[in-house]
Design an enzyme around this catalytic site. Structure first.
Site, short mmCIF file in Angstrom:
data_model
loop_
_atom_site.label_atom_id
_atom_site.label_comp_id
_atom_site.label_asym_id
_atom_site.label_seq_id
_atom_site.Cartn_x
_atom_site.Cartn_y
_atom_site.Cartn_z
N GLY A 37 9.10 -17.16 4.49
CA GLY A 37 8.95 -16.19 5.58
C GLY A 37 10.26 -15.97 6.31
O GLY A 37 11.29 -16.55 5.95
N GLY A 103 -9.37 -31.05 9.01
CA GLY A 103 -9.52 -32.14 9.99
C GLY A 103 -9.33 -31.61 11.40
O GLY A 103 -10.11 -31.94 12.32
N ALA A 115 -6.94 -18.34 3.04
CA ALA A 115 -6.48 -17.23 2.21
C ALA A 115 -6.58 -17.67 0.76
O ALA A 115 -5.75 -18.40 0.25
CB ALA A 115 -5.03 -16.90 2.56
N TYR A 146 -0.40 -22.39 -8.75
CA TYR A 146 -0.89 -21.52 -7.67
C TYR A 146 -2.41 -21.37 -7.79
O TYR A 146 -3.16 -21.61 -6.85
CB TYR A 146 -0.20 -20.17 -7.76
CG TYR A 146 -0.58 -19.16 -6.69
CD1 TYR A 146 -0.19 -19.33 -5.37
CD2 TYR A 146 -1.31 -18.01 -7.02
CE1 TYR A 146 -0.52 -18.39 -4.40
CE2 TYR A 146 -1.64 -17.07 -6.07
CZ TYR A 146 -1.24 -17.26 -4.75
OH TYR A 146 -1.57 -16.32 -3.79
N TYR A 160 -16.01 -29.52 3.03
CA TYR A 160 -16.06 -29.79 4.48
C TYR A 160 -17.20 -29.02 5.14
O TYR A 160 -17.81 -29.50 6.09
CB TYR A 160 -14.72 -29.46 5.14
CG TYR A 160 -13.78 -30.64 5.18
CD1 TYR A 160 -13.18 -31.11 4.01
CD2 TYR A 160 -13.50 -31.29 6.37
CE1 TYR A 160 -12.33 -32.20 4.05
CE2 TYR A 160 -12.65 -32.39 6.41
CZ TYR A 160 -12.07 -32.84 5.24
OH TYR A 160 -11.23 -33.93 5.28
N THR A 176 -1.80 -6.87 -2.25
CA THR A 176 -1.62 -6.15 -0.99
C THR A 176 -0.16 -5.80 -0.81
O THR A 176 0.72 -6.55 -1.26
CB THR A 176 -2.13 -7.02 0.17
OG1 THR A 176 -3.50 -7.31 -0.07
CG2 THR A 176 -1.99 -6.32 1.52
N ARG A 187 7.62 -9.38 -6.56
CA ARG A 187 6.36 -8.68 -6.78
C ARG A 187 6.65 -7.22 -7.15
O ARG A 187 7.73 -6.70 -6.87
CB ARG A 187 5.46 -8.77 -5.54
CG ARG A 187 4.89 -10.17 -5.38
CD ARG A 187 3.86 -10.25 -4.28
NE ARG A 187 4.44 -10.71 -3.03
CZ ARG A 187 3.73 -11.25 -2.03
NH1 ARG A 187 2.44 -11.38 -2.13
NH2 ARG A 187 4.33 -11.65 -0.92
P1 NAD Z 1 4.60 -14.86 2.29
O1 NAD Z 1 5.45 -15.67 1.37
O2 NAD Z 1 5.16 -13.63 2.89
O3 NAD Z 1 4.07 -15.76 3.48
C1 NAD Z 1 3.74 -17.12 3.35
C2 NAD Z 1 4.26 -17.84 4.58
O4 NAD Z 1 3.89 -19.24 4.50
C3 NAD Z 1 5.79 -17.80 4.70
O5 NAD Z 1 6.17 -17.39 5.99
C4 NAD Z 1 6.21 -19.24 4.43
O6 NAD Z 1 7.40 -19.60 5.09
C5 NAD Z 1 5.00 -20.02 4.93
N1 NAD Z 1 4.87 -21.36 4.36
C6 NAD Z 1 4.88 -21.71 3.05
N2 NAD Z 1 4.72 -23.04 2.93
C7 NAD Z 1 4.61 -23.54 4.19
C8 NAD Z 1 4.42 -24.85 4.72
N3 NAD Z 1 4.33 -25.92 3.94
N4 NAD Z 1 4.34 -24.99 6.08
C9 NAD Z 1 4.42 -23.91 6.90
N5 NAD Z 1 4.60 -22.64 6.44
C10 NAD Z 1 4.69 -22.47 5.11
O7 NAD Z 1 3.25 -14.53 1.49
P2 NAD Z 1 2.05 -13.53 1.86
O8 NAD Z 1 2.04 -12.43 0.88
O9 NAD Z 1 2.10 -13.22 3.31
O10 NAD Z 1 0.79 -14.46 1.54
C11 NAD Z 1 0.10 -15.12 2.59
C12 NAD Z 1 -1.14 -15.81 2.03
O11 NAD Z 1 -2.01 -14.84 1.42
C13 NAD Z 1 -0.83 -16.84 0.95
O12 NAD Z 1 -1.71 -17.94 1.08
C14 NAD Z 1 -1.12 -16.11 -0.34
O13 NAD Z 1 -1.50 -16.97 -1.38
C15 NAD Z 1 -2.27 -15.20 0.08
N6 NAD Z 1 -2.37 -14.00 -0.77
C16 NAD Z 1 -1.50 -12.96 -0.64
C17 NAD Z 1 -1.63 -11.84 -1.45
C18 NAD Z 1 -0.72 -10.63 -1.31
O14 NAD Z 1 -0.90 -9.64 -2.04
N7 NAD Z 1 0.23 -10.63 -0.40
C19 NAD Z 1 -2.63 -11.79 -2.43
C20 NAD Z 1 -3.48 -12.88 -2.55
C21 NAD Z 1 -3.36 -13.98 -1.71
N1 UDP Z 2 5.59 -6.42 -12.58
C1 UDP Z 2 6.46 -5.62 -13.29
N2 UDP Z 2 7.78 -5.59 -12.91
C2 UDP Z 2 8.27 -6.32 -11.86
C3 UDP Z 2 7.36 -7.12 -11.13
C4 UDP Z 2 6.03 -7.16 -11.53
O1 UDP Z 2 6.06 -4.93 -14.24
O2 UDP Z 2 9.48 -6.24 -11.58
C5 UDP Z 2 4.18 -6.46 -13.01
C6 UDP Z 2 3.64 -7.87 -13.24
O3 UDP Z 2 3.94 -8.29 -14.57
C7 UDP Z 2 2.17 -7.66 -13.01
C8 UDP Z 2 2.10 -6.56 -11.95
O4 UDP Z 2 3.39 -5.92 -11.98
O5 UDP Z 2 1.54 -7.20 -14.19
C9 UDP Z 2 1.86 -7.08 -10.55
O6 UDP Z 2 2.77 -8.10 -10.32
P1 UDP Z 2 2.92 -8.84 -8.93
O7 UDP Z 2 3.95 -9.91 -9.10
O8 UDP Z 2 3.14 -7.84 -7.85
O9 UDP Z 2 1.48 -9.47 -8.68
P2 UDP Z 2 0.47 -10.32 -9.60
O10 UDP Z 2 1.00 -10.47 -10.98
O11 UDP Z 2 0.37 -11.62 -8.89
O12 UDP Z 2 -0.76 -9.50 -9.57
#
Ligand code: NAD
Ligand code: UDP
Length: 311
Positions: A37, A103, A115, A146, A160, A176, A187
Site C-alpha cells: 500500500g 481473537g 476479504a 494466495y 470461530y 475490481t 494486474r
Molecule cells: P492492495 O495491495 O492495494 O492492498 C492490500 C493492503 O494490505 C496494502 O496496503 C498492504 O500494505 C497491506 N498489507 C499487506 N500485508 C499486511 C500486513 N501483514 N499487515 C498490515 N498490512 C498489510 O490490494 P487490494 O486490491 O486493495 O486488496 C485488498 C484485499 O481485497 C486483499 O485481501 C485481496 O486479497 C482482496 N481482493 C482484492 C481484489 C481486487 O480485485 N482488488 C479481488 C479479490 C480479493
Molecule cells: N493479464 C494480461 N496481461 C497483463 C496482466 C494480466 O493478459 O499484463 C491477464 C491475466 O493473465 C489474466 C487477466 O489478465 O488472465 C486478469 O489478470 P489480473 O492479474 O488482473 O487478475 P487475476 O488473474 O487475478 O484475475
C-alpha cells in the site's frame, strides 16, 4: 458513533473503504504496514478527527484500545505478481492475521468481515460461479499460496463463528478496478492503462481469450458496506457479472486512451483461470445490491487517475 477497524487501509480497496465508512458517520481505525500500500492513498484522511492510523503488521498480535463494532480484514498482497514475490507474507496474512483479528473480534464483540476472493473457485469448471461451488484450486501451483490462504481464512472464520458464536461475514470479491490501483502491480488494468498511456506495447497473456468480469470500486465498496451492516454469515459474491475477454479489455483500454499502442501476446501464466463471472443472485437477494457503474463509465473515471500518475 460506531467504530470500525480496517486492515490494509493504505491499499486500493482498504483506502476506499475508509472513505466510505467515514462518509457514513463511522469512526475509522486504519491499520497497514505499507507492504503493497501507500501513504498517498490515505494522506487526505490524516486531518480527520474520526480517522486514526496504526502502522502495524497484522500477522503480529493486534492491540486496539477502546470499543470496536466492526473489523474488516483487507490486508493481503492481492495481485498475482505481489503474491508470487511474497509467498510467505501472503500465507501469514491469510492465516495468522485472521487468527489474531478473530481473537480481537471476540474480545470486542465486533462483527468480523474477511476479504475473500473469486480465487477460491480456482480455474472454475462451473460457470458463472455461485457461492455453493467448492472450486478447482491447485494447492501447490504458484497461485496456491494466495488461494489456499484465502480458503483457510474462510475456514477459520466459519470455525470461530460456529464454535465461539462470533458475528462474521465473508465477501468473495471478483476482479475490481479503479483509482488508487498501484501502477506496477501487474494486474491487467494497471498494466494495460499504463502501457497505453506511455505508448508501449500492450502485454496480453496467452491468446487473450480468457475472460474476467470487472467491477468498478465504488460499486464493490457499496456491496461490502451493505454486507458489513447485515447479519449474514455465509460467503457472498460481490462483483460485476459483465464478462469480457482479456483481448477485448485490452482493445477497450487502447480505445479510451486514444493510444497508438499495439497488442502483443506473451506466455500465459501457469494456472491462469480461463473464465470468471460471479453469480450475484445472493447479493441481490440478501443485500439488495447490484453494480450500477458500467465499464465505459468506470474506465473513464479510472483513466483520470492514471493520467495524473503515469509519467
Ligand atoms: P492492495 O495491495 O492495494 O492492498 C492490500 C493492503 O494490505 C496494502 O496496503 C498492504 O500494505 C497491506 N498489507 C499487506 N500485508 C499486511 C500486513 N501483514 N499487515 C498490515 N498490512 C498489510 O490490494 P487490494 O486490491 O486493495 O486488496 C485488498 C484485499 O481485497 C486483499 O485481501 C485481496 O486479497 C482482496 N481482493 C482484492 C481484489 C481486487 O480485485 N482488488 C479481488 C479479490 C480479493
Ligand atoms: N493479464 C494480461 N496481461 C497483463 C496482466 C494480466 O493478459 O499484463 C491477464 C491475466 O493473465 C489474466 C487477466 O489478465 O488472465 C486478469 O489478470 P489480473 O492479474 O488482473 O487478475 P487475476 O488473474 O487475478 O484475475
Amino acid at each position: 458513533m460506531k467504530r470500525v477497524l480496517i486492515t490494509g487501509a493504505a491499499g486500493f480497496l482498504g483506502s476506499h473503504l475508509c472513505d466510505k465508512f467515514l462518509a457514513n458517520g463511522f469512526k475509522v481505525v486504519g491499520m497497514d504496514n505499507f507492504l503493497t500500500g501507500s501513504e498517498d492513498n490515505i494522506s487526505h484522511l490524516f486531518g480527520n478527527p474520526n480517522f486514526e492510523f496504526y502502522h502495524h503488521d497484522v500477522t503480529k498480535f493486534v492491540h486496539v484500545s477502546g470499543e470496536l463494532d466492526y473489523i474488516l480484514h483487507f490486508a493481503s498482497p492481492a495481485s498475482p505478481i505481489d503474491y508470487l514475490e511474497m509467498p510467505i507474507q501472503t500465507l501469514k496474512v491469510g492465516s495468522l492475521a485472521p487468527y489474531n483479528l478473530l481473537g480481537l473480534a471476540r474480545v470486542k464483540k465486533a462483527r468480523f468481515i474477511i476479504a475473500s476472493t473469486s480465487e477460491v473457485y480456482g480455474d472454475p469448471s462451473v460457470h458463472p460461479q455461485p457461492e455453493e461451488y467448492w472450486g478447482n484450486v491447485n494447492p501447490i501451483g504458484p497461485r496456491g499460496v494466495y488461494d489456499e490462504a484465502k480458503r483457510f481464512q474462510e475456514a477459520i472464520t466459519m470455525g470461530y463463528h460456529n464454535y465461539h458464536g462470533i458475528d462474521t461475514g465473508i465477501v468473495r470479491i471478483f476482479n475490481t478496478y479503479g483509482p488508487r490501483m498501484r501502477l506496477n502491480d501487474g494486474r491487467a488494468l494497471p498494466a494495460f492503462m499504463s502501457q497505453a498511456l506511455r505508448g508501449e506495447d500492450i502485454t496480453v497473456f496467452g491468446d487473450g481469450s480468457q475472460t474476467r468480469s470487472f467491477c468498478y470500486v465504488d460499486d464493490l465498496v457499496d456491496g461490502i458496506y451493505r454486507l458489513t451492516l447485515s447479519d449474514y454469515h455465509y460467503p457472498v459474491n460481490i462483483g460485476n457479472p459483465q464478462e469480457i475477454t482479456i483481448k477485448q479489455f485490452a482493445d477497450e483500454i487502447v480505445e479510451i486512451t486514444n493510444s497508438g499502442s499495439k497488442v502483443t501476446y506473451q506466455e500465459l501464466p501457469k494456472d491462469d483461470p480461463k473464465q470468471r463471472r460471479p453469480d450475484i443472485t445472493k447479493a441481490k437477494e440478501i443485500l439488495d445490491w447490484e453494480p450500477k457503474i458500467d465499464r465505459s463509465e468506470g474506465l473513464k473515471r479510472t483513466l483520470e487517475y492514471f493520467q495524473q500518475k503515469v509519467k
